[in-house]
Design a protein around this motif. Sequence first.
Motif, PDB file in Angstrom:
ATOM      1  N   ALA A 196      -5.563   0.053   8.520  1.00 28.02           N
ATOM      2  CA  ALA A 196      -4.127  -0.098   8.280  1.00 28.02           C
ATOM      3  C   ALA A 196      -3.847  -1.315   7.405  1.00 28.02           C
ATOM      4  CB  ALA A 196      -3.384  -0.218   9.612  1.00 28.02           C
ATOM      5  N   GLN A 197      -4.616  -2.374   7.622  1.00 32.08           N
ATOM      6  CA  GLN A 197      -4.446  -3.582   6.819  1.00 32.08           C
ATOM      7  C   GLN A 197      -4.803  -3.327   5.355  1.00 32.08           C
ATOM      8  OE1 GLN A 197      -5.622  -7.659   8.335  1.00 32.08           O
ATOM      9  NE2 GLN A 197      -7.213  -7.356   6.786  1.00 32.08           N
ATOM     10  N   ALA A 255       3.823  -2.564   3.431  1.00 29.76           N
ATOM     11  CA  ALA A 255       2.935  -3.714   3.232  1.00 29.76           C
ATOM     12  C   ALA A 255       3.348  -4.874   4.129  1.00 29.76           C
ATOM     13  CB  ALA A 255       2.960  -4.137   1.769  1.00 29.76           C
ATOM     14  N   GLU A 256       4.655  -5.130   4.212  1.00 31.70           N
ATOM     15  CA  GLU A 256       5.146  -6.205   5.076  1.00 31.70           C
ATOM     16  C   GLU A 256       4.726  -5.985   6.522  1.00 31.70           C
ATOM     17  OE1 GLU A 256       9.363  -7.988   6.836  1.00 31.70           O
ATOM     18  OE2 GLU A 256       9.412  -6.519   5.215  1.00 31.70           O
ATOM     19  N   ALA A 257       4.813  -4.737   6.974  1.00 34.05           N
ATOM     20  CA  ALA A 257       4.484  -4.431   8.366  1.00 34.05           C
ATOM     21  C   ALA A 257       2.990  -4.545   8.656  1.00 34.05           C
ATOM     22  CB  ALA A 257       4.970  -3.016   8.702  1.00 34.05           C
ATOM     23  N   GLY A 258       2.155  -4.326   7.642  1.00 37.01           N
ATOM     24  CA  GLY A 258       0.722  -4.265   7.893  1.00 37.01           C
ATOM     25  C   GLY A 258      -0.098  -5.449   7.434  1.00 37.01           C
ATOM     26  N   LEU A 259       0.501  -6.359   6.675  1.00 35.88           N
ATOM     27  CA  LEU A 259      -0.255  -7.500   6.152  1.00 35.88           C
ATOM     28  C   LEU A 259      -0.143  -8.717   7.058  1.00 35.88           C
ATOM     29  CD1 LEU A 259       0.613  -7.263   2.340  1.00 35.88           C
ATOM     30  CD2 LEU A 259      -1.635  -6.902   3.388  1.00 35.88           C
ATOM     31  N   THR A 276      -0.132 -11.212   1.256  1.00 35.22           N
ATOM     32  CA  THR A 276       0.309 -11.508   2.613  1.00 35.22           C
ATOM     33  C   THR A 276       1.643 -10.818   2.900  1.00 35.22           C
ATOM     34  OG1 THR A 276       1.560 -13.454   1.940  1.00 35.22           O
ATOM     35  CG2 THR A 276      -0.768 -13.794   2.511  1.00 35.22           C
ATOM     36  N   LYS A 277       2.025 -10.888   4.155  1.00 35.70           N
ATOM     37  CA  LYS A 277       3.319 -10.346   4.595  1.00 35.70           C
ATOM     38  C   LYS A 277       4.455 -10.910   3.745  1.00 35.70           C
ATOM     39  CE  LYS A 277       6.396 -10.871   8.648  1.00 35.70           C
ATOM     40  NZ  LYS A 277       6.605  -9.483   9.114  1.00 35.70           N
ATOM     41  N   TYR A 278       4.437 -12.231   3.521  1.00 42.00           N
ATOM     42  CA  TYR A 278       5.570 -12.840   2.827  1.00 42.00           C
ATOM     43  C   TYR A 278       5.495 -12.661   1.314  1.00 42.00           C
ATOM     44  CZ  TYR A 278       6.862 -14.591   7.364  1.00 42.00           C
ATOM     45  OH  TYR A 278       7.237 -14.655   8.686  1.00 42.00           O
ATOM     46  N   ALA A 279       4.321 -12.371   0.787  1.00 45.31           N
ATOM     47  CA  ALA A 279       4.247 -11.970  -0.614  1.00 45.31           C
ATOM     48  C   ALA A 279       4.980 -10.645  -0.793  1.00 45.31           C
ATOM     49  CB  ALA A 279       2.792 -11.846  -1.064  1.00 45.31           C
ATOM     50  N   ALA A 280       4.800  -9.725   0.163  1.00 49.99           N
ATOM     51  CA  ALA A 280       5.497  -8.443   0.115  1.00 49.99           C
ATOM     52  C   ALA A 280       7.006  -8.630   0.245  1.00 49.99           C
ATOM     53  CB  ALA A 280       4.975  -7.516   1.209  1.00 49.99           C
ATOM     54  N   VAL A 281       7.417  -9.517   1.140  1.00 51.38           N
ATOM     55  CA  VAL A 281       8.848  -9.773   1.333  1.00 51.38           C
ATOM     56  C   VAL A 281       9.451 -10.399   0.065  1.00 51.38           C
ATOM     57  CG1 VAL A 281      10.552 -11.055   2.668  1.00 51.38           C
ATOM     58  CG2 VAL A 281       8.597 -10.011   3.823  1.00 51.38           C
ATOM     59  N   ALA A 282       8.740 -11.362  -0.519  1.00 49.79           N
ATOM     60  CA  ALA A 282       9.240 -12.021  -1.730  1.00 49.79           C
ATOM     61  C   ALA A 282       9.356 -11.035  -2.883  1.00 49.79           C
ATOM     62  CB  ALA A 282       8.319 -13.180  -2.114  1.00 49.79           C
ATOM     63  N   LEU A 283       8.360 -10.162  -3.024  1.00 45.73           N
ATOM     64  CA  LEU A 283       8.417  -9.180  -4.101  1.00 45.73           C
ATOM     65  C   LEU A 283       9.553  -8.184  -3.864  1.00 45.73           C
ATOM     66  CD1 LEU A 283       7.329  -8.037  -6.712  1.00 45.73           C
ATOM     67  CD2 LEU A 283       5.589  -6.796  -5.413  1.00 45.73           C
TER      68      LEU A 283
END
Length: 567
Positions: free
Chosen positions: A128-129, A189-193, A206-213
């Motif tokens: 999943a990751q 991606a946010e949910a799985g990273l 990372t999770k927050y890279a996905a959020v920032a993008l």
Amino acid sequence: MKKIIYTAVAFAMTLSLSGCYDLDRVPADQLSSSQFFQNEEHAKEAMMAVYSNMQDEDVFGLQFAMDGLGGIAMGYDPQSYQPVQRGTYDVKNGRILNKWRGLYEGIARANNVLQNVDRSNMTDALKAQYKAEAKFMRALYYFTLTDFFGGVPVYDESVVVNEQYSNMKNPRETVEKVREFVLKDLAEAEAGLPENWDKANKGRATKYAAVALAGKVHLYNKEYQKAADCFAKVISSGQYALYDNYADLFKPGGDESSEMIFAIQNMGGVGTDHGMPMCFYMGSRESYGSCWNNVMVSPHFVDTYEYKDGRPFDWDDWFPGIKTDTKVKVATFRATMEKGKVKAYPAAKGKLLEMYAQRDPRMNATVLLPYTQYTGWYANAQEDCEFVIAPSIVSGNGYVRVNGNYEIYLWRKFVPEGNMGGAINNRAHTPINFPLIRYADVLLMMAECQNELGKQDQAVALINQVRARKSVDMPALNSGADYLKATTKDEVFARIKHERAVELAGEGLSFSDLKRWKLLETLNNRKEEDITGKYRYTRAVAARDYLWPIPANEIEKNDNLKQNPDW
């Protein structure tokens, strides 16, 4: 992670969504997907191949050159995209074609992971990751395609290239549909990273890279509240902070700091050359390997750096008449040479250095300024250089030699000094990580959202955080003097525009900024000249330049593709 990426380069992914080679052939020294993905090590190498695609020159490898299209840089063909600056490019332009192909290659590699990772012998949590990681990268590649081309064909993991290649003729989706696809990938991606990785894997998404993008995707669509919600998550996470030393942020050490939300991982050294060509195309003949300075710094941009007290800079404060009189420019900047050595410095040298010292500290950290020092590398030895402005500089005499005899500002940011203690082995592979999203960028994007939402005070507070970096220490907006005033929406936007330019110079974001602000035409008919006044070229920008043409080669292969307006 860098070592893993380098190993993964050997895993040649014959899975392109665009290209002309036999997709059924499995070379003797490579593994097909059916033979690969037996364990986590295989999955990791395949994932690293998704990351390594970013370093392709026409994907993000020449990202710094995009500042030439945003007015911060100037340069000459081909690495500076000068045909685009001059409006002479067309549907057959090789750089445009390679941008399209390179981004789809990255998508194909991400899809390959998604198609095959379930066959690997590892836990469901790890699978999943990896899927989340691949979806982040696929989203990044698709988002970049929309930024340059608008709506594009979407191919997800249901498409197996080596089985369906000849039938891959999807029409272009609308920008809205592609954006929906990208945001769905980023949500997964946010949910799985993970929030962060261990040291060996530092640099992976990372999770927050996905959020920032995701925030950036919303911002580019003028969905300011949704974008602000994303950026607020990043800011409140506590994972990131501004790095104290701005200059060192773009050198080994600082390039791995907590300011970097997502950066391309570059490496160098004997046998491990795997980086980006910042040295090659941003440096000078005195940089390691003797480089070309294809991408230089425009004097128009350098003149926008404020004084340390926040006042707007004006040449007339120092050299009246210099803005319009070429003779004054030459007398101010140019030294006289004799037998390869300086015979006479310009009388203004001391005054120039004093003027530079009184400007925003980010200027000296970003730009190689005339008569300042630079540590070069010549004849396999360190060369302590002075950046003298004069024609016919000869290498090896202790002066920075500019390719093409340009008398122009060069880059200091991202350009190696000496041989980096042995870290650099090849001028085309600079071992400095290149940021695609960093914390200062997020703060300024958040400021933009707040300004658009009518929260000018909050926007100014965010801008002031960036200005207050310890090594920068620029005065806060609205801290007293009239020239620091920013209270209306237009005034705050002007500050955001300025701050993004000086903070993010050399990072290639200015082109996309001007496009989404609908300000690209402000560069039309701007003349680019040396600092001594020599004319180089005139920019030509039209409405069609907001979207690049769909490459003619791709339309010839897929007649379902419709061309962008005015191409």
